[in-house]
Scaffold this motif. Structure first.
Motif, PDB file in Angstrom:
ATOM      1  N   THR A 185       0.770  -1.238   0.000  1.00  9.36           N
ATOM      2  CA  THR A 185       0.000   0.000   0.000  1.00  9.36           C
ATOM      3  C   THR A 185       0.810   1.302   0.000  1.00  9.36           C
ATOM      4  OG1 THR A 185      -0.146   0.003   2.431  1.00  9.36           O
ATOM      5  CG2 THR A 185      -1.879  -1.157   1.218  1.00  9.36           C
ATOM      6  N   ALA A 186       2.072   1.252   0.438  1.00 11.06           N
ATOM      7  CA  ALA A 186       2.799   2.498   0.683  1.00 11.06           C
ATOM      8  C   ALA A 186       3.662   2.973  -0.482  1.00 11.06           C
ATOM      9  CB  ALA A 186       3.677   2.355   1.932  1.00 11.06           C
ATOM     10  N   TYR A 187       3.773   2.158  -1.525  1.00 11.00           N
ATOM     11  CA  TYR A 187       4.692   2.512  -2.612  1.00 11.00           C
ATOM     12  C   TYR A 187       3.932   3.122  -3.794  1.00 11.00           C
ATOM     13  CZ  TYR A 187       8.350   0.243   0.018  1.00 11.00           C
ATOM     14  OH  TYR A 187       9.258  -0.070   1.000  1.00 11.00           O
ATOM     15  N   ASP A 188       3.340   4.281  -3.512  1.00 13.18           N
ATOM     16  CA  ASP A 188       2.592   4.999  -4.546  1.00 13.18           C
ATOM     17  C   ASP A 188       3.115   6.421  -4.731  1.00 13.18           C
ATOM     18  OD1 ASP A 188       1.810   5.982  -2.126  1.00 13.18           O
ATOM     19  OD2 ASP A 188      -0.339   5.751  -2.447  1.00 13.18           O
ATOM     20  N   PHE A 189       4.375   6.637  -4.347  1.00 12.51           N
ATOM     21  CA  PHE A 189       4.948   7.980  -4.458  1.00 12.51           C
ATOM     22  C   PHE A 189       5.515   8.186  -5.870  1.00 12.51           C
ATOM     23  CE2 PHE A 189       7.798   5.084  -2.217  1.00 12.51           C
ATOM     24  CZ  PHE A 189       9.008   5.186  -2.903  1.00 12.51           C
ATOM     25  N   PRO A 190       5.799   9.430  -6.242  1.00 14.99           N
ATOM     26  CA  PRO A 190       6.163   9.750  -7.644  1.00 14.99           C
ATOM     27  C   PRO A 190       7.315   8.950  -8.228  1.00 14.99           C
ATOM     28  CG  PRO A 190       5.681  11.763  -6.442  1.00 14.99           C
ATOM     29  CD  PRO A 190       5.631  10.654  -5.428  1.00 14.99           C
ATOM     30  N   ALA A 191       8.364   8.675  -7.426  1.00 12.14           N
ATOM     31  CA  ALA A 191       9.529   7.971  -7.976  1.00 12.14           C
ATOM     32  C   ALA A 191       9.185   6.539  -8.379  1.00 12.14           C
ATOM     33  CB  ALA A 191      10.664   7.973  -6.953  1.00 12.14           C
ATOM     34  N   VAL A 192       8.177   5.939  -7.725  1.00 13.60           N
ATOM     35  CA  VAL A 192       7.715   4.604  -8.124  1.00 13.60           C
ATOM     36  C   VAL A 192       6.886   4.719  -9.395  1.00 13.60           C
ATOM     37  CG1 VAL A 192       6.280   2.627  -7.466  1.00 13.60           C
ATOM     38  CG2 VAL A 192       7.762   3.706  -5.769  1.00 13.60           C
ATOM     39  N   GLU A 193       6.033   5.709  -9.435  1.00 17.92           N
ATOM     40  CA  GLU A 193       5.129   5.866 -10.580  1.00 17.92           C
ATOM     41  C   GLU A 193       5.869   6.152 -11.875  1.00 17.92           C
ATOM     42  OE1 GLU A 193       2.552   8.921  -9.188  1.00 17.92           O
ATOM     43  OE2 GLU A 193       1.461   7.593  -7.800  1.00 17.92           O
ATOM     44  N   ARG A 228      11.630   5.425 -11.449  1.00 15.41           N
ATOM     45  CA  ARG A 228      12.961   5.610 -10.872  1.00 15.41           C
ATOM     46  C   ARG A 228      13.201   4.662  -9.706  1.00 15.41           C
ATOM     47  NH1 ARG A 228      12.939  11.501  -9.083  1.00 15.41           N
ATOM     48  NH2 ARG A 228      10.673  11.093  -9.021  1.00 15.41           N
ATOM     49  N   VAL A 229      12.155   4.349  -8.951  1.00 12.66           N
ATOM     50  CA  VAL A 229      12.216   3.355  -7.879  1.00 12.66           C
ATOM     51  C   VAL A 229      11.409   2.143  -8.303  1.00 12.66           C
ATOM     52  CG1 VAL A 229      11.481   2.803  -5.520  1.00 12.66           C
ATOM     53  CG2 VAL A 229      12.580   5.000  -6.001  1.00 12.66           C
ATOM     54  N   ALA A 273      12.932  -2.300  -2.070  1.00 12.02           N
ATOM     55  CA  ALA A 273      12.700  -1.153  -2.959  1.00 12.02           C
ATOM     56  C   ALA A 273      14.047  -0.527  -3.287  1.00 12.02           C
ATOM     57  CB  ALA A 273      11.787  -0.148  -2.285  1.00 12.02           C
ATOM     58  N   VAL A 274      14.260  -0.208  -4.557  1.00 12.81           N
ATOM     59  CA  VAL A 274      15.582   0.251  -5.025  1.00 12.81           C
ATOM     60  C   VAL A 274      15.418   1.442  -5.964  1.00 12.81           C
ATOM     61  CG1 VAL A 274      17.722  -0.436  -6.162  1.00 12.81           C
ATOM     62  CG2 VAL A 274      16.355  -2.160  -4.979  1.00 12.81           C
ATOM     63  N   TRP A 275      16.296   2.414  -5.794  1.00 14.59           N
ATOM     64  CA  TRP A 275      16.409   3.467  -6.803  1.00 14.59           C
ATOM     65  C   TRP A 275      17.158   2.872  -7.997  1.00 14.59           C
ATOM     66  CZ3 TRP A 275      14.710   8.551  -7.213  1.00 14.59           C
ATOM     67  CH2 TRP A 275      13.971   9.017  -6.121  1.00 14.59           C
ATOM     68  N   SER A 276      16.416   2.114  -8.804  1.00 16.16           N
ATOM     69  CA  SER A 276      17.025   1.393  -9.924  1.00 16.16           C
ATOM     70  C   SER A 276      17.431   2.324 -11.056  1.00 16.16           C
ATOM     71  CB  SER A 276      16.071   0.315 -10.437  1.00 16.16           C
ATOM     72  OG  SER A 276      14.805   0.856 -10.725  1.00 16.16           O
ATOM     73  N   SER A 277      17.037   3.585 -10.974  1.00 16.47           N
ATOM     74  CA  SER A 277      17.550   4.547 -11.950  1.00 16.47           C
ATOM     75  C   SER A 277      19.022   4.845 -11.689  1.00 16.47           C
ATOM     76  CB  SER A 277      16.740   5.854 -11.873  1.00 16.47           C
ATOM     77  OG  SER A 277      16.829   6.426 -10.572  1.00 16.47           O
ATOM     78  N   ARG A 278      19.490   4.476 -10.483  1.00 17.22           N
ATOM     79  CA  ARG A 278      20.877   4.751 -10.108  1.00 17.22           C
ATOM     80  C   ARG A 278      21.703   3.481  -9.920  1.00 17.22           C
ATOM     81  NH1 ARG A 278      18.592   9.124  -6.069  1.00 17.22           N
ATOM     82  NH2 ARG A 278      19.048   7.634  -4.415  1.00 17.22           N
ATOM     83  N   LEU A 279      21.029   2.336  -9.646  1.00 19.06           N
ATOM     84  CA  LEU A 279      21.753   1.101  -9.322  1.00 19.06           C
ATOM     85  C   LEU A 279      21.352  -0.032 -10.245  1.00 19.06           C
ATOM     86  CD1 LEU A 279      21.533   0.973  -5.401  1.00 19.06           C
ATOM     87  CD2 LEU A 279      23.379   1.886  -6.801  1.00 19.06           C
ATOM     88  N   ASP A 280      22.266  -1.010 -10.361  1.00 19.80           N
ATOM     89  CA  ASP A 280      21.957  -2.243 -11.082  1.00 19.80           C
ATOM     90  C   ASP A 280      22.612  -3.395 -10.337  1.00 19.80           C
ATOM     91  OD1 ASP A 280      20.855  -3.883 -12.956  1.00 19.80           O
ATOM     92  OD2 ASP A 280      21.703  -2.820 -14.682  1.00 19.80           O
ATOM     93  N   TRP A 281      22.251  -4.642 -10.700  1.00 20.05           N
ATOM     94  CA  TRP A 281      22.724  -5.808  -9.959  1.00 20.05           C
ATOM     95  C   TRP A 281      22.738  -7.031 -10.872  1.00 20.05           C
ATOM     96  CZ3 TRP A 281      18.509  -2.807  -8.916  1.00 20.05           C
ATOM     97  CH2 TRP A 281      17.265  -3.321  -9.288  1.00 20.05           C
ATOM     98  N   PRO A 282      23.425  -8.095 -10.466  1.00 25.81           N
ATOM     99  CA  PRO A 282      23.480  -9.308 -11.303  1.00 25.81           C
ATOM    100  C   PRO A 282      22.104  -9.939 -11.467  1.00 25.81           C
ATOM    101  CG  PRO A 282      25.195  -9.335  -9.621  1.00 25.81           C
ATOM    102  CD  PRO A 282      24.287  -8.206  -9.279  1.00 25.81           C
ATOM    103  N   GLU A 283      21.940 -10.708 -12.531  1.00 27.45           N
ATOM    104  CA  GLU A 283      20.647 -11.333 -12.826  1.00 27.45           C
ATOM    105  C   GLU A 283      20.287 -12.416 -11.811  1.00 27.45           C
ATOM    106  OE1 GLU A 283      20.206 -12.763 -16.759  1.00 27.45           O
ATOM    107  OE2 GLU A 283      20.695 -10.841 -17.710  1.00 27.45           O
ATOM    108  N   GLY A 284      21.213 -13.302 -11.489  1.00 29.22           N
ATOM    109  CA  GLY A 284      20.911 -14.408 -10.600  1.00 29.22           C
ATOM    110  C   GLY A 284      20.952 -13.991  -9.136  1.00 29.22           C
ATOM    111  N   THR A 285      20.089 -14.619  -8.328  1.00 32.13           N
ATOM    112  CA  THR A 285      20.092 -14.359  -6.883  1.00 32.13           C
ATOM    113  C   THR A 285      21.035 -15.335  -6.200  1.00 32.13           C
ATOM    114  OG1 THR A 285      17.784 -13.614  -6.938  1.00 32.13           O
ATOM    115  CG2 THR A 285      18.685 -14.235  -4.800  1.00 32.13           C
ATOM    116  N   PRO A 286      21.986 -14.859  -5.409  1.00 29.58           N
ATOM    117  CA  PRO A 286      22.886 -15.769  -4.689  1.00 29.58           C
ATOM    118  C   PRO A 286      22.132 -16.671  -3.713  1.00 29.58           C
ATOM    119  CG  PRO A 286      23.766 -13.541  -4.688  1.00 29.58           C
ATOM    120  CD  PRO A 286      22.363 -13.450  -5.219  1.00 29.58           C
TER     121      PRO A 286
END
Length: 356
Positions: free
Chosen positions: A45-53, A56-57, A329-342
């Protein structure tokens, strides 16, 4: 060479906040980059702020393959009322997990069954191997048959908070053990009402306790919620001064000697251990010895699964819930990560900044 792929940032900064509200607001404004979310309702319910929309997040879900902890309402078997396994089994069945999950947690949790849930060490859902049966053969009087054949699950309610079929079955089990209804009160073989208290230290524990209290009351069982501060909770739990208490038992892919201080007969009479249930079981003791004696991976997996079956068959607690997936929740506009989960879940040291 061993650090290749790790520590991919010029600077890593850790900031501290006084409370969750200011922490979340800071994340929304982009003051920091990664927000692990442990509240399922808030995730929904809480992730409805502009950066999610605007993207960017992003809300990311990772699926580790490590076992999840066993969280449960533990029966203190040092109390005479909990000495009978069938009584514990009946009392455990009364909790309407389906109602709890739907109404308190938006249905996001899974019911725990195994002490090594979601890993190769778990016995849940698979029949015992010939090697497991050989280990458990001298103790079959302690092992539940459904646990052995892999069909056991905690009792499933209809989610109404008033599943009459489950309550009727629990009452029949208790009556078979000498309990009877005296008006609206369930009375034990000793002529005393069946009543006990639950030690509470947090609001979340209180919510679960209230739901359990309501279900038990329908069987004529009185549950008192004793709300205490953190210091008193720790002191009373350390000295086993409670009837029932919520506890979480961590799990790893390499359980070992720490199991002695949780579940062995030896630990049951030593204050300060994690033997919250006070279990004294030859089967459990023998399976701890077996896992400590294992010398190959195959022997170890066999021993831990057999141990898991012995623990489940104790009905030492009311199993609650686990969250097998990690929500971040991640600012994925700024970060990236490997495809597989350790194996052990997401690892931010392996992430990198998109502008580098």
């Amino acid at each position: 060479p061993i650090k290749r792929g790790f520590d991919n940032f010029d600077e890593i900064r850790i900031e501290y906040f006084r409370n969750d509200s200011s922490l979340f607001e800071a994340f929304k404004k982009g003051i920091f980059d990664v927000y692990p979310e442990g509240n399922p309702t808030k995730w929904r319910t809480a992730y409805d702020f502009p950066a999610v929309e605007d993207g960017r997040v992003t809300k990311e879900i990772f699926e580790p393959k490590r076992p999840t902890p066993m969280l449960g309402i533990v029966f203190n078997q040092r109390r005479p009322m909990f000495a009978n396994k069938n009584v514990r089994k009946a009392l455990a069945s009364v909790l309407d997990f389906e109602w709890l999950n739907k109404n308190l947690y938006s249905g996001i949790y899974e019911r725990s069954v195994s002490f090594w849930q979601n890993s190769e060490l778990s016995s849940a859902g698979i029949p015992a191997s010939d090697e497991e049966r050989e280990l458990l053969k001298p103790f079959m009087d302690e092992i539940d048959l459904e646990v052995m054949d892999g069909t056991y699950t905690p009792v499933v309610h209809d989610g109404s908070g008033l599943d009459r079929d489950v309550l009727r079955s629990a009452l029949q089990t208790l009556q078979a053990e000498g309990y009877k209804l005296d008006g609206r009160t369930l009375v034990g073989p000793d002529g005393k009402p069946l009543q006990f208290s639950m030690l509470i230290v947090s609001q979340d524990q209180e919510k679960i306790g209230l739901a359990y209290k309501k279900s038990l009351a329908r069987l004529g069982i009185a549950l008192e919620l004793q709300i205490v501060d953190a210091a008193q909770f720790q002191q009373r739990r350390t000295s086993f001064d409670y009837d029932v208490v919520m506890a979480s038992f961590s799990a790893s892919l390499s359980p070992g000697a720490e199991q002695i201080w949780r579940w062995s007969t030896k630990a049951a009479d030593i204050d300060g251990t994690f033997a919250f249930a006070g279990v004294k079981s030859p089967a459990v003791d023998a399976m701890i010895d077996a896992l400590l004696a294992a010398r190959t991976r195959e022997e170890f997996i066999t021993a831990v699964r057999a141990y898991d079956r012995a623990l489940i068959s104790q009905f030492a607690l009311v199993p609650l819930y686990n969250l097998p997936k990690e929500r971040v929740a991640v600012w994925s506009s700024r970060l990236d990560w490997p495809e597989g989960t350790p194996l052990y879940g997401y690892r931010t040291p392996t992430w990198w900044a998109k502008d580098q």
